[in-house]
Design a protein around this motif. Structure first.
Motif, mmCIF file in Angstrom:
data_model
loop_
_atom_site.group_PDB
_atom_site.id
_atom_site.type_symbol
_atom_site.label_atom_id
_atom_site.label_comp_id
_atom_site.label_asym_id
_atom_site.label_seq_id
_atom_site.Cartn_x
_atom_site.Cartn_y
_atom_site.Cartn_z
ATOM 1 N N ALA A 150 0.835 -1.207 0.000
ATOM 2 C CA ALA A 150 0.000 0.000 0.000
ATOM 3 C C ALA A 150 0.871 1.260 0.000
ATOM 4 O O ALA A 150 0.559 2.235 -0.694
ATOM 5 C CB ALA A 150 -0.921 -0.010 1.213
ATOM 6 N N GLN A 196 3.904 1.456 -1.255
ATOM 7 C CA GLN A 196 4.529 1.564 -2.571
ATOM 8 C C GLN A 196 3.560 2.190 -3.571
ATOM 9 O O GLN A 196 3.955 3.028 -4.386
ATOM 10 C CB GLN A 196 4.993 0.193 -3.060
ATOM 11 C CG GLN A 196 6.212 -0.317 -2.341
ATOM 12 C CD GLN A 196 6.626 -1.686 -2.830
ATOM 13 O OE1 GLN A 196 5.798 -2.593 -2.944
ATOM 14 N NE2 GLN A 196 7.898 -1.838 -3.113
ATOM 15 N N TRP A 197 2.301 1.794 -3.515
ATOM 16 C CA TRP A 197 1.297 2.395 -4.395
ATOM 17 C C TRP A 197 1.106 3.871 -4.062
ATOM 18 O O TRP A 197 0.946 4.702 -4.954
ATOM 19 C CB TRP A 197 -0.029 1.642 -4.305
ATOM 20 C CG TRP A 197 -0.080 0.484 -5.236
ATOM 21 C CD1 TRP A 197 0.027 -0.829 -4.918
ATOM 22 C CD2 TRP A 197 -0.217 0.555 -6.650
ATOM 23 N NE1 TRP A 197 -0.032 -1.586 -6.055
ATOM 24 C CE2 TRP A 197 -0.190 -0.761 -7.131
ATOM 25 C CE3 TRP A 197 -0.356 1.596 -7.561
ATOM 26 C CZ2 TRP A 197 -0.307 -1.062 -8.483
ATOM 27 C CZ3 TRP A 197 -0.468 1.286 -8.911
ATOM 28 C CH2 TRP A 197 -0.438 -0.014 -9.351
ATOM 29 N N ALA A 207 3.907 5.713 -5.606
ATOM 30 C CA ALA A 207 3.766 5.775 -7.061
ATOM 31 C C ALA A 207 2.696 6.785 -7.488
ATOM 32 O O ALA A 207 2.869 7.499 -8.485
ATOM 33 C CB ALA A 207 3.430 4.396 -7.610
ATOM 34 N N LEU A 208 1.616 6.858 -6.742
ATOM 35 C CA LEU A 208 0.509 7.726 -7.134
ATOM 36 C C LEU A 208 0.683 9.172 -6.677
ATOM 37 O O LEU A 208 0.367 10.098 -7.419
ATOM 38 C CB LEU A 208 -0.806 7.173 -6.565
ATOM 39 C CG LEU A 208 -1.247 5.816 -7.117
ATOM 40 C CD1 LEU A 208 -2.475 5.322 -6.387
ATOM 41 C CD2 LEU A 208 -1.500 5.903 -8.605
ATOM 42 N N CYS A 223 5.396 8.809 0.559
ATOM 43 C CA CYS A 223 4.825 7.830 1.478
ATOM 44 C C CYS A 223 5.445 8.120 2.844
ATOM 45 O O CYS A 223 6.382 8.914 2.943
ATOM 46 C CB CYS A 223 5.107 6.403 1.022
ATOM 47 S SG CYS A 223 6.834 5.934 1.054
#
Length: 72
Positions: free
Chosen positions: A43, A45-46, A49-50, A54
């Motif tokens: 989660a 990592q996403w 990316a988005l 993080c």
């Protein structure tokens, strides 16, 4: 300490890989509940990316080695 050869993205990938491997090992040997750690890592990592940040990147971005590399 010289850390000019490190990039924040590279350190984040290493950290995520280590935590994922740890989650799998602990999930197999101790309790399947440790696999939730792998879900948390994925989660994050996403999220990176988005959004471009993080929790780990924000914390590491405040260290002297990576200061100014990421703008949360």
């Amino acid at each position: 300490m010289s850390c000019s050869h490190l990039s924040l993205t590279r350190v984040l990938f290493a950290l995520a890989g280590t935590m994922t491997l740890l989650a799998v090992v602990l999930g197999v040997t101790v309790s399947p509940w440790f696999l939730l750690l792998g879900v948390f890592v994925a989660a994050n990592q996403w999220l990176f990316a988005l959004v471009g940040a993080c929790p780990a990147s924000i914390v590491l971005g405040r260290t002297p080695c990576f200061r100014g590399e990421i703008q949360p």
